[in-house]
Design a protein around this motif. Sequence first.
Motif, short mmCIF file in Angstrom:
data_model
loop_
_atom_site.label_atom_id
_atom_site.label_comp_id
_atom_site.label_asym_id
_atom_site.label_seq_id
_atom_site.Cartn_x
_atom_site.Cartn_y
_atom_site.Cartn_z
N GLU A 290 0.79 -0.92 0.05
CA GLU A 290 -0.28 -0.07 0.22
C GLU A 290 0.92 1.35 0.06
N THR A 291 1.84 1.21 0.56
CA THR A 291 2.86 2.50 0.97
C THR A 291 3.41 2.68 -0.78
N VAL A 292 3.65 2.13 -1.75
CA VAL A 292 4.29 2.20 -2.87
C VAL A 292 3.05 2.46 -3.71
N ALA A 293 1.54 2.05 -3.74
CA ALA A 293 -0.02 2.50 -4.24
C ALA A 293 0.51 4.04 -4.31
N ILE A 294 0.38 4.71 -2.72
CA ILE A 294 0.42 5.27 -2.52
C ILE A 294 1.41 6.55 -2.94
N GLY A 295 2.17 5.88 -2.67
CA GLY A 295 4.13 6.72 -3.78
C GLY A 295 3.73 6.95 -5.28
N VAL A 296 2.19 5.80 -6.02
CA VAL A 296 2.53 6.21 -7.78
C VAL A 296 1.58 7.04 -7.49
N VAL A 297 0.59 7.18 -7.18
CA VAL A 297 -0.95 8.22 -7.21
C VAL A 297 -0.30 9.33 -6.84
N ASN A 298 0.50 9.49 -6.00
CA ASN A 298 0.77 11.17 -5.36
C ASN A 298 1.88 11.57 -6.06
N LEU A 299 1.87 10.44 -6.78
CA LEU A 299 3.52 11.14 -8.26
C LEU A 299 2.39 11.97 -9.52
N VAL A 300 1.17 10.55 -9.42
CA VAL A 300 0.97 10.82 -10.86
C VAL A 300 0.01 12.61 -10.18
N PHE A 301 -0.31 12.33 -9.20
CA PHE A 301 -1.23 13.61 -9.59
C PHE A 301 -0.39 15.03 -9.00
N THR A 302 0.36 14.76 -8.58
CA THR A 302 1.50 15.62 -8.69
C THR A 302 1.61 16.58 -9.68
N LEU A 303 1.98 15.14 -10.54
CA LEU A 303 2.20 16.33 -12.30
C LEU A 303 0.79 16.62 -12.78
N ALA A 305 -0.90 18.60 -10.35
CA ALA A 305 -1.50 19.68 -10.16
C ALA A 305 0.18 20.80 -10.80
N MET A 306 1.14 20.24 -11.65
CA MET A 306 2.19 20.79 -12.29
C MET A 306 1.27 21.71 -13.23
N TRP A 307 1.22 20.75 -14.13
CA TRP A 307 0.10 21.20 -15.33
C TRP A 307 -0.47 22.57 -14.80
N GLN A 308 -1.36 22.30 -13.94
CA GLN A 308 -2.58 23.12 -13.78
C GLN A 308 -2.86 23.93 -12.66
N VAL A 309 -1.76 23.81 -11.65
CA VAL A 309 -1.27 25.33 -11.34
C VAL A 309 -0.93 26.92 -11.66
N ASP A 310 -0.49 26.52 -12.90
CA ASP A 310 0.12 28.01 -13.79
C ASP A 310 -1.43 28.22 -14.75
N LYS A 311 -2.48 27.22 -14.80
CA LYS A 311 -3.09 27.42 -15.78
C LYS A 311 -5.02 27.79 -14.29
N LEU A 312 -4.87 26.74 -13.50
CA LEU A 312 -5.94 27.24 -12.70
C LEU A 312 -6.08 27.69 -11.67
N GLY A 313 -4.68 27.82 -11.74
CA GLY A 313 -4.10 29.02 -10.66
C GLY A 313 -4.24 27.98 -8.82
N ARG A 314 -3.51 28.54 -7.53
CA ARG A 314 -3.44 28.58 -6.96
C ARG A 314 -4.47 28.31 -5.68
N ARG A 315 -4.77 29.60 -6.15
CA ARG A 315 -6.76 29.93 -4.70
C ARG A 315 -7.83 28.65 -5.12
N PRO A 316 -7.75 28.01 -6.71
CA PRO A 316 -8.87 26.95 -7.35
C PRO A 316 -8.44 25.59 -6.42
N LEU A 317 -7.33 25.09 -6.73
CA LEU A 317 -7.04 24.37 -6.57
C LEU A 317 -6.76 23.84 -4.74
N MET A 318 -6.46 25.32 -4.15
CA MET A 318 -6.61 24.96 -2.89
C MET A 318 -7.87 24.77 -1.99
N LEU A 319 -8.83 24.74 -2.82
CA LEU A 319 -10.08 25.90 -2.11
C LEU A 319 -10.90 24.06 -2.75
N ILE A 320 -10.38 23.23 -3.75
CA ILE A 320 -10.76 22.25 -3.61
C ILE A 320 -9.82 20.80 -3.04
#
Length: 448
Positions: A290-303, A305-320
């Motif tokens: 499960e620690t490995v599965a957590i690491g994979v999901v963490n990596l995928v969704f960090t990518l 966030a990197m794709w969206q942080v300069d498009k969608l913005g900081r505030r909407p991501l924090m609220l969601i």
Amino acid sequence: MNQQAVTFKNSYILCISFISALGGYLFGFDFAVISGALPFLRTEFALNAWWEGFLTGSLALGCIVGCLLAGNLSDRYGRKPGLMLAALIFALSSLGMAFSSGLSIFVMMRFAAGVGVGMASMLSPMYIAEVSPASIRGRNVALNQLTIVIGILITNLVNYTLSDNGPEAWRWMFGLGAVPSLLFLLGVVWLPESPRWLIKEGRYDKAKEVLSKIGSTSYAQNIFNDIEHSLKGAEKQSYKAVWAKGVRPAVIVGITLAVFQQLCGINVVFNYTSTIFESVGASLDRQLFETVAIGVVNLVFTLVAMWQVDKLGRRPLMLIGSLGLSMVYIILALLLQNQAAAGIVSVFVLLAIAMYATSLAPVTWVLISEIFPNKIRGVASSVAIVSLWGAYFILVFTFPILAEKLGTYGPFYLYAGICLLGFLFVKSKVRETKGRTLEELEQDLVRH
């Protein structure tokens, strides 16, 4: 500044940002290694709930010291020497943990590792923010979070591989941390110093040289003028300066976001994965998987966030993220309370990780690197990140004790409430910062 009139060298900026962000890998390593090692350490050192929490949290106490050191060192000697020292401390402490002969020595070495992690956790995102143009700053600072999650994933995979190597496997888990530390040290030697620090120190020719490597002549001149203007009348800043009336609102926002990122509770999932899944009857092999599965999901969704942080913005991501985490925690608490199957629990654990990785994890670091004025960025960042590590210690120290008293599910109701409060704070107090230079943000945020 007219963005059409200037160009910058994206590949060079990305390269130096990524090398600096390798400090995040060290953070990810020491953050994750404890999850795989805890089942072994419980036996090795006969840990009770109090000692389990303190051993896990001792990293955070070291991080607090590291942040305080980094704030002063980086303002006095520069960002680059601070990053080099962090790498060296981390390498030595990794070997120290691996060869520990008793609990007290191990805790001291984990504390020392925290000093290195604390320094890197402050200096890496700050350095990246100071060398990155406004239009790509969010993505570049999020590189720090990407290397954190890569560190977590690789460490979890290594832990899973080493877990069959007998009761001494934990020594290899910790000792291998010396390898990325030395690679990071070699990389930092090549980095240029932050142009904003150079200008603050009056080293104008060197600053122009660095800025000309980052962008075109017009870009370098415009940024140089903006930084110089923002630093007019600057004096050596103490920690007292962060509470000056003009900057206090930004500092309060930074501290609150830092504390919220930890007290939202997700790091309990990272650090105590084995405890959570053991409570629903999972085997040791399943716990480490499960620690490995957590690491994979963490990596995928960090990518993501990197794709969206300069498009969608900081505030909407924090609220969601904050609202989503609150709802997921309530469901997870109910599942744990009713002894649901490990597979169902896993789905909601991974959903919580996805929510966090897309929002609070990277965006908090981005905002902390952006919202403070040039004159006090070093000391203000250290105050915010000290608060972050203090909150992390409280979280991981209290979880084993709360879980023993309330059941493993009990603390997740508390974390759900904290996430709801965090949502309300972001909605009322946090402004959007995407696409604006640090100097433009300073004029806006400090005025209020």
